[in-house]
Design a protein around this motif. Structure first.
Motif, PDB file in Angstrom:
ATOM      1  N   GLU A   1      69.894  36.429 -18.719  1.00 48.58           N
ATOM      2  CA  GLU A   1      70.465  35.125 -18.368  1.00 48.58           C
ATOM      3  C   GLU A   1      70.962  35.131 -16.931  1.00 48.58           C
ATOM      4  N   TRP A   2      71.612  36.220 -16.533  1.00 44.71           N
ATOM      5  CA  TRP A   2      72.099  36.305 -15.151  1.00 44.71           C
ATOM      6  C   TRP A   2      70.937  36.319 -14.166  1.00 44.71           C
ATOM      7  N   LEU A   3      69.872  37.032 -14.467  1.00 42.48           N
ATOM      8  CA  LEU A   3      68.711  37.067 -13.579  1.00 42.48           C
ATOM      9  C   LEU A   3      68.061  35.697 -13.466  1.00 42.48           C
ATOM     10  N   LEU A   4      67.977  34.971 -14.572  1.00 39.03           N
ATOM     11  CA  LEU A   4      67.414  33.622 -14.523  1.00 39.03           C
ATOM     12  C   LEU A   4      68.312  32.678 -13.728  1.00 39.03           C
ATOM     13  N   GLU A   5      69.585  32.971 -13.704  1.00 37.00           N
ATOM     14  CA  GLU A   5      70.523  32.116 -12.972  1.00 37.00           C
ATOM     15  C   GLU A   5      70.435  32.328 -11.471  1.00 37.00           C
ATOM     16  N   VAL A   6      70.252  33.586 -11.032  1.00 37.86           N
ATOM     17  CA  VAL A   6      70.311  33.892  -9.599  1.00 37.86           C
ATOM     18  C   VAL A   6      68.938  34.028  -8.962  1.00 37.86           C
ATOM     19  N   ALA A   7      67.908  34.370  -9.737  1.00 42.83           N
ATOM     20  CA  ALA A   7      66.574  34.594  -9.164  1.00 42.83           C
ATOM     21  C   ALA A   7      65.509  34.147 -10.155  1.00 42.83           C
ATOM     22  N   GLN A   8      65.560  32.885 -10.534  1.00 44.93           N
ATOM     23  CA  GLN A   8      64.676  32.379 -11.584  1.00 44.93           C
ATOM     24  C   GLN A   8      63.204  32.515 -11.202  1.00 44.93           C
ATOM     25  N   GLU A   9      62.848  32.065 -10.020  1.00 46.87           N
ATOM     26  CA  GLU A   9      61.436  32.077  -9.617  1.00 46.87           C
ATOM     27  C   GLU A   9      60.903  33.496  -9.513  1.00 46.87           C
ATOM     28  N   ASP A  10      61.715  34.415  -8.978  1.00 49.88           N
ATOM     29  CA  ASP A  10      61.258  35.794  -8.834  1.00 49.88           C
ATOM     30  C   ASP A  10      61.091  36.473 -10.184  1.00 49.88           C
ATOM     31  N   VAL A  11      61.909  36.109 -11.162  1.00 51.80           N
ATOM     32  CA  VAL A  11      61.824  36.728 -12.484  1.00 51.80           C
ATOM     33  C   VAL A  11      60.506  36.394 -13.165  1.00 51.80           C
ATOM     34  N   ILE A  12      60.092  35.133 -13.079  1.00 48.97           N
ATOM     35  CA  ILE A  12      58.891  34.718 -13.814  1.00 48.97           C
ATOM     36  C   ILE A  12      57.609  34.975 -13.032  1.00 48.97           C
ATOM     37  N   THR A  13      57.711  35.239 -11.724  1.00 48.64           N
ATOM     38  CA  THR A  13      56.500  35.426 -10.920  1.00 48.64           C
ATOM     39  C   THR A  13      56.270  36.857 -10.470  1.00 48.64           C
ATOM     40  N   CYS A  14      57.219  37.762 -10.714  1.00 46.00           N
ATOM     41  CA  CYS A  14      57.000  39.141 -10.286  1.00 46.00           C
ATOM     42  C   CYS A  14      55.976  39.805 -11.202  1.00 46.00           C
ATOM     43  N   ALA A  15      55.506  40.965 -10.786  1.00 54.39           N
ATOM     44  CA  ALA A  15      54.484  41.670 -11.560  1.00 54.39           C
ATOM     45  C   ALA A  15      55.021  42.038 -12.940  1.00 54.39           C
ATOM     46  N   GLY A  16      54.375  41.528 -13.985  1.00 54.91           N
ATOM     47  CA  GLY A  16      54.810  41.790 -15.351  1.00 54.91           C
ATOM     48  C   GLY A  16      55.986  40.954 -15.809  1.00 54.91           C
ATOM     49  N   GLY A  17      56.517  40.115 -14.934  1.00 58.53           N
ATOM     50  CA  GLY A  17      57.705  39.349 -15.294  1.00 58.53           C
ATOM     51  C   GLY A  17      57.469  38.326 -16.387  1.00 58.53           C
ATOM     52  N   TRP A  18      56.261  37.780 -16.476  1.00 60.29           N
ATOM     53  CA  TRP A  18      55.985  36.740 -17.463  1.00 60.29           C
ATOM     54  C   TRP A  18      55.504  37.325 -18.792  1.00 60.29           C
ATOM     55  N   VAL A  19      54.432  38.066 -18.768  1.00 60.04           N
ATOM     56  CA  VAL A  19      53.816  38.538 -20.013  1.00 60.04           C
ATOM     57  C   VAL A  19      54.645  39.649 -20.658  1.00 60.04           C
ATOM     58  N   LYS A  20      55.073  40.623 -19.881  1.00 57.19           N
ATOM     59  CA  LYS A  20      55.817  41.739 -20.464  1.00 57.19           C
ATOM     60  C   LYS A  20      57.158  41.288 -21.041  1.00 57.19           C
ATOM     61  N   THR A  21      57.801  40.340 -20.391  1.00 56.12           N
ATOM     62  CA  THR A  21      59.071  39.843 -20.919  1.00 56.12           C
ATOM     63  C   THR A  21      58.847  39.056 -22.207  1.00 56.12           C
ATOM     64  N   LEU A  22      57.777  38.268 -22.262  1.00 57.19           N
ATOM     65  CA  LEU A  22      57.456  37.566 -23.505  1.00 57.19           C
ATOM     66  C   LEU A  22      57.112  38.543 -24.616  1.00 57.19           C
ATOM     67  N   ASN A  23      56.441  39.628 -24.281  1.00 59.57           N
ATOM     68  CA  ASN A  23      56.165  40.646 -25.296  1.00 59.57           C
ATOM     69  C   ASN A  23      57.451  41.214 -25.881  1.00 59.57           C
TER      70      ASN A  23
END
Length: 340
Positions: free
Chosen positions: A165-187
């Motif tokens: 939650e803190w990461l989404l608050e301060v660096a939302q775009e970087d969290v979902i666009t970094c390498a593995g940030g989207w698929v690995k987190t959903l896993n």
């Protein structure tokens, strides 16, 4: 005869009671040691004294070392508390005693710390760091966060959600666009919530688990954090809407031709790095995130939402929030044939 009489007299002394006279102190023991002396100085071997106190930076580095390497839970917590106090007392716009690039690699492993008080104090400290310094290190922060989300201890999984939650608050775009940030987190979300379905040739599948007992109390929180993550990756923002609409004539698509605001803007092309698979890829565009979500997760998420709504209560309300996010994020998705 004389010697025997003397021996009897000596034995009688052992059983005679000493009569104490008024005003006189008791006789001191034979092994009494006099400690009434006074010393003007105490000399310590190998004593090191300096006229100047250590600097605030060196003290900060010392407590950082204690927080990251001490074996005592109390010492790690107290060291983090000292760091928090020092950073919170700094004047506005004053630089940190140590840069964020030095602090994060040493403190991020504490996300998996076995002490709840240490993890709580860690999150308090991280919230004081400059937001601009977190985005470039979102990938390394997500590594420990995902490890915490799939930890065996339920308390660590819950605190890892607070970290996300803190990461989404301060660096939302970087969290979902970094390498593995989207698929690995959903896993990790699918595994943590029991919504993962095996895609292999075996007939065994992992169905949605019942959320009773201790696990059931954390399900609403998991649903709400998943809703925040999907809102960040699927719901169209105002800036993206302007890019799609084209803007105001004659200024059409100006943002596409401006200098990128993020560092390493072409990292998603992976021109010089090792090859990535689907899980480790960077999904910069919203359409790519929609496509992979629809392909791998949407069916399982919708099934899990349906089961959560049947439980009603807090889990049902959280499932309703997730349903709205899913509808807003996928209502304009047009299916793409991946076989082409």
């Amino acid at each position: 005869m004389g010697s025997s009489a003397r021996k009897k007299k000596e034995k009688k002394k052992d059983f005679q009671k000493v009569k104490l006279k008024v005003g006189k102190t008791k006789q001191k023991a034979d092994n009494f040691t006099d400690t009434s002396f006074k010393s003007k100085s105490i000399v310590v071997n190998q004593q090191s004294l300096t006229t100047s106190a250590p600097s605030s930076t060196s003290q900060f580095a010392h407590y950082l070392s204690l927080a990251s390497s001490s074996r005592s839970d109390t010492q790690r917590r107290d060291a983090l508390s000292y760091l928090t106090t020092q950073v919170s007392s700094l004047p506005v716009n004053e630089a940190l005693p140590l840069p964020t690039a030095v602090l994060l690699p040493k403190l991020l492993p504490l996300i998996l710390d076995g002490s709840s008080s240490v993890r709580t104090q860690l999150l308090k400290f991280l919230r004081l760091l400059p937001y601009a310094d977190i985005g470039d290190r979102a990938e390394s922060a997500l590594l420990y966060t995902r490890a915490g989300m799939t930890h065996l201890a339920a308390d660590i999984r819950t605190d890892a959600l607070a970290m996300l939650e803190w990461l989404l608050e301060v660096a939302q775009e970087d969290v979902i666009t970094c390498a593995g940030g989207w698929v690995k987190t959903l896993n990790c979300f699918m595994s943590m919530m029991g919504w993962a379905v095996s895609s292999g040739s075996t007939k065994w599948t992992s169905a949605s688990k019942a959320s009773f007992g201790k696990a059931g109390k954390s399900l609403p929180r998991q649903l709400l954090v998943l809703a925040q993550f999907l809102r960040a990756g699927l719901v169209e923002t105002e800036s993206e809407a302007v890019l799609v609409d084209g803007g105001m004539f004659p200024l059409w698509g100006v943002e596409r031709h401006m200098i990128p605001s993020r560092s390493n803007a072409f990292a998603h092309l992976n021109l010089f790095g090792s090859s990535r698979d689907e899980e480790g890829e960077m999904y910069i565009d919203r359409e790519d995130r929609q496509r992979i979500f629809h392909k791998r997760y949407q069916a399982a998420v919708e099934l899990g939402i349906g089961n959560a709504k049947k439980e009603a209560g807090e889990a049902g309300r959280a499932a309703a929030v997730l349903t709205k996010v899913l509808r807003d994020g996928m209502n304009d998705y047009v299916g793409i044939d991946d076989a082409q």
